[in-house]
Design a protein around this motif. Structure first.
Motif, PDB file in Angstrom:
ATOM      1  N   SER A 180       0.818  -1.375  -0.002  1.00 18.23           N
ATOM      2  CA  SER A 180       0.036  -0.075  -0.038  1.00 18.23           C
ATOM      3  C   SER A 180       0.842   1.314  -0.042  1.00 18.23           C
ATOM      4  N   ARG A 181       2.264   1.158   0.240  1.00 17.16           N
ATOM      5  CA  ARG A 181       3.186   2.231   0.372  1.00 17.16           C
ATOM      6  C   ARG A 181       3.796   2.222  -0.979  1.00 17.16           C
ATOM      7  N   GLY A 182       3.357   1.566  -1.910  1.00 19.97           N
ATOM      8  CA  GLY A 182       3.788   1.815  -3.295  1.00 19.97           C
ATOM      9  C   GLY A 182       5.092   0.870  -3.814  1.00 19.97           C
ATOM     10  N   PHE A 183       5.256  -0.182  -2.729  1.00 21.98           N
ATOM     11  CA  PHE A 183       6.228  -1.081  -3.310  1.00 21.98           C
ATOM     12  C   PHE A 183       5.875  -2.162  -3.962  1.00 21.98           C
ATOM     13  N   ASP A 184       6.461  -2.479  -5.232  1.00 24.91           N
ATOM     14  CA  ASP A 184       6.112  -3.893  -5.860  1.00 24.91           C
ATOM     15  C   ASP A 184       7.102  -4.931  -5.152  1.00 24.91           C
ATOM     16  N   MET A 185       6.309  -5.673  -4.462  1.00 26.27           N
ATOM     17  CA  MET A 185       7.120  -6.592  -3.725  1.00 26.27           C
ATOM     18  C   MET A 185       7.862  -7.553  -4.362  1.00 26.27           C
ATOM     19  N   SER A 186       7.264  -7.942  -5.702  1.00 27.72           N
ATOM     20  CA  SER A 186       7.991  -8.902  -6.407  1.00 27.72           C
ATOM     21  C   SER A 186       9.140  -8.493  -7.049  1.00 27.72           C
ATOM     22  N   ILE A 187       9.671  -7.452  -7.094  1.00 25.26           N
ATOM     23  CA  ILE A 187      10.835  -7.003  -7.661  1.00 25.26           C
ATOM     24  C   ILE A 187      11.933  -6.506  -6.517  1.00 25.26           C
ATOM     25  N   GLY A 188      11.579  -6.554  -5.451  1.00 23.55           N
ATOM     26  CA  GLY A 188      12.779  -6.484  -4.347  1.00 23.55           C
ATOM     27  C   GLY A 188      13.070  -4.741  -4.234  1.00 23.55           C
ATOM     28  N   TRP A 189      14.121  -4.715  -3.425  1.00 21.93           N
ATOM     29  CA  TRP A 189      14.594  -3.187  -3.217  1.00 21.93           C
ATOM     30  C   TRP A 189      15.102  -2.676  -4.209  1.00 21.93           C
ATOM     31  N   GLU A 190      16.237  -3.234  -4.832  1.00 19.24           N
ATOM     32  CA  GLU A 190      16.768  -2.554  -6.191  1.00 19.24           C
ATOM     33  C   GLU A 190      15.727  -2.464  -7.323  1.00 19.24           C
ATOM     34  N   GLY A 191      14.930  -3.211  -7.294  1.00 15.51           N
ATOM     35  CA  GLY A 191      13.723  -3.208  -8.545  1.00 15.51           C
ATOM     36  C   GLY A 191      13.089  -1.977  -8.213  1.00 15.51           C
ATOM     37  N   ASN A 192      12.439  -1.597  -6.923  1.00 21.36           N
ATOM     38  CA  ASN A 192      11.651  -0.615  -6.552  1.00 21.36           C
ATOM     39  C   ASN A 192      12.563   0.785  -6.523  1.00 21.36           C
ATOM     40  N   VAL A 193      13.945   0.911  -6.436  1.00 25.57           N
ATOM     41  CA  VAL A 193      14.758   1.940  -6.651  1.00 25.57           C
ATOM     42  C   VAL A 193      14.879   2.180  -7.902  1.00 25.57           C
ATOM     43  N   GLU A 194      14.988   1.570  -8.863  1.00 24.47           N
ATOM     44  CA  GLU A 194      14.934   1.541 -10.181  1.00 24.47           C
ATOM     45  C   GLU A 194      13.611   2.154 -10.688  1.00 24.47           C
ATOM     46  N   LYS A 195      12.481   1.450 -10.006  1.00 26.01           N
ATOM     47  CA  LYS A 195      11.289   1.819 -10.668  1.00 26.01           C
ATOM     48  C   LYS A 195      11.050   3.319 -10.305  1.00 26.01           C
ATOM     49  N   GLN A 196      11.455   3.568  -9.164  1.00 27.12           N
ATOM     50  CA  GLN A 196      11.277   5.214  -8.700  1.00 27.12           C
ATOM     51  C   GLN A 196      12.098   6.336  -9.480  1.00 27.12           C
ATOM     52  N   ARG A 197      13.468   5.771  -9.830  1.00 28.04           N
ATOM     53  CA  ARG A 197      14.331   6.418 -10.663  1.00 28.04           C
ATOM     54  C   ARG A 197      13.329   6.820 -12.192  1.00 28.04           C
ATOM     55  N   ARG A 198      13.145   5.796 -12.712  1.00 29.01           N
ATOM     56  CA  ARG A 198      12.226   5.920 -13.835  1.00 29.01           C
ATOM     57  C   ARG A 198      11.034   7.124 -13.773  1.00 29.01           C
ATOM     58  N   GLU A 199      10.497   6.778 -12.631  1.00 25.50           N
ATOM     59  CA  GLU A 199       9.184   7.584 -12.481  1.00 25.50           C
ATOM     60  C   GLU A 199       9.565   9.173 -12.310  1.00 25.50           C
ATOM     61  N   MET A 200      10.647   9.185 -11.552  1.00 21.56           N
ATOM     62  CA  MET A 200      10.854  10.575 -11.505  1.00 21.56           C
ATOM     63  C   MET A 200      11.380  11.245 -12.641  1.00 21.56           C
ATOM     64  N   ALA A 201      12.313  10.459 -13.763  1.00 22.91           N
ATOM     65  CA  ALA A 201      12.762  10.899 -14.867  1.00 22.91           C
ATOM     66  C   ALA A 201      11.527  11.360 -15.710  1.00 22.91           C
ATOM     67  N   MET A 202      10.466  10.512 -15.862  1.00 23.82           N
ATOM     68  CA  MET A 202       9.425  10.861 -16.471  1.00 23.82           C
ATOM     69  C   MET A 202       8.582  11.696 -16.071  1.00 23.82           C
ATOM     70  N   ALA A 203       8.462  12.289 -14.775  1.00 24.91           N
ATOM     71  CA  ALA A 203       7.520  13.260 -14.250  1.00 24.91           C
ATOM     72  C   ALA A 203       7.798  14.523 -15.004  1.00 24.91           C
ATOM     73  N   PRO A 204       6.546  15.274 -15.204  1.00 26.08           N
ATOM     74  CA  PRO A 204       6.556  16.623 -16.243  1.00 26.08           C
ATOM     75  C   PRO A 204       7.126  17.419 -15.486  1.00 26.08           C
ATOM     76  N   MET A 205       7.873  18.340 -16.174  1.00 24.52           N
ATOM     77  CA  MET A 205       8.723  19.639 -15.456  1.00 24.52           C
ATOM     78  C   MET A 205       7.594  20.768 -15.703  1.00 24.52           C
ATOM     79  N   PRO A 206       7.293  21.473 -14.684  1.00 26.24           N
ATOM     80  CA  PRO A 206       6.583  22.739 -14.943  1.00 26.24           C
ATOM     81  C   PRO A 206       7.392  23.649 -15.837  1.00 26.24           C
ATOM     82  N   GLN A 207       6.752  24.151 -16.711  1.00 26.48           N
ATOM     83  CA  GLN A 207       7.249  25.237 -17.559  1.00 26.48           C
ATOM     84  C   GLN A 207       7.054  26.655 -17.163  1.00 26.48           C
TER      85      GLN A 207
END
Length: 182
Positions: free
Chosen positions: A150-177
């Motif tokens: 419920s706190r956003g972890f994908d339990m099947s991919i482990g810690w490193e997978g969740n770190v990488e997933k968050q990096r991708r989400e942050m890189a894809m986040a829209p930047m305000p203009q």
């Protein structure tokens, strides 16, 4: 004719203009650090468990895995709670070994419940952590698993997978203009 002053006589002042709503400043990217799950939606920040101890059927697949092989669920929980310092396999194997040798792996797993509660300021309920694990190990593991999910972890991919997933989400986040707006 003269009207009475509607404001209290001690201040005799006009009320301030209507308050303006708070506008959050634009998003500014921060240097990447360890995930602060939460997850994408902020997760459950209220200091209460996201589900009850006996809500095992809210996640039937995990309930079945935990019932038949609790070392898998425990390993996944331990890897996330330890922020990747121990692997899912190593934690699960140690849990299985303690269960095989003593029959009381709850003594080991209750420490992880305590760590999880401290990380997310969760209450010690319905009773202390060791009692919860000793009385109903399966329900306790399922609740902890659901909490991390419920706190956003994908339990099947482990810690490193969740770190990488968050990096991708942050890189894809829209930047305000643009600059400041009113």
């Amino acid at each position: 004719m003269y009207q009475a002053n509607p404001y209290p006589p001690e201040t005799n002042a006009q009320p301030p203009y209507p308050p303006q709503p708070y506008v959050q400043p634009p998003y500014a990217p921060q240097p990447y650090a360890q995930p602060q799950y939460g997850g994408p939606s902020g997760g459950n920040a209220s200091g209460v468990w996201s589900s009850g101890l006996c809500d095992c059927c809210d996640d039937v697949p995990n309930c079945c895995i935990t019932f038949w092989c609790p070392c898998i669920t425990f390993g996944r929980i331990a890897e996330i709670v330890d922020k990747g310092s121990t692997s899912c396999g190593a934690s699960g194997a140690l849990y299985a070994l303690i269960m095989y040798l003593t029959g009381h792996a709850c003594v080991y797993s209750c420490f992880y419940r305590s760590k999880l509660r401290q990380q997310y300021t969760l209450p010690e309920s319905p009773c202390n952590d060791c009692c919860v694990h000793c009385c109903c190990e399966t329900c306790a593991l399922c609740q902890e698993y659901r909490e991390l999910k419920s706190r956003g972890f994908d339990m099947s991919i482990g810690w490193e997978g969740n770190v990488e997933k968050q990096r991708r989400e942050m890189a894809m986040a829209p930047m305000p203009q643009g600059g400041m707006t009113r």
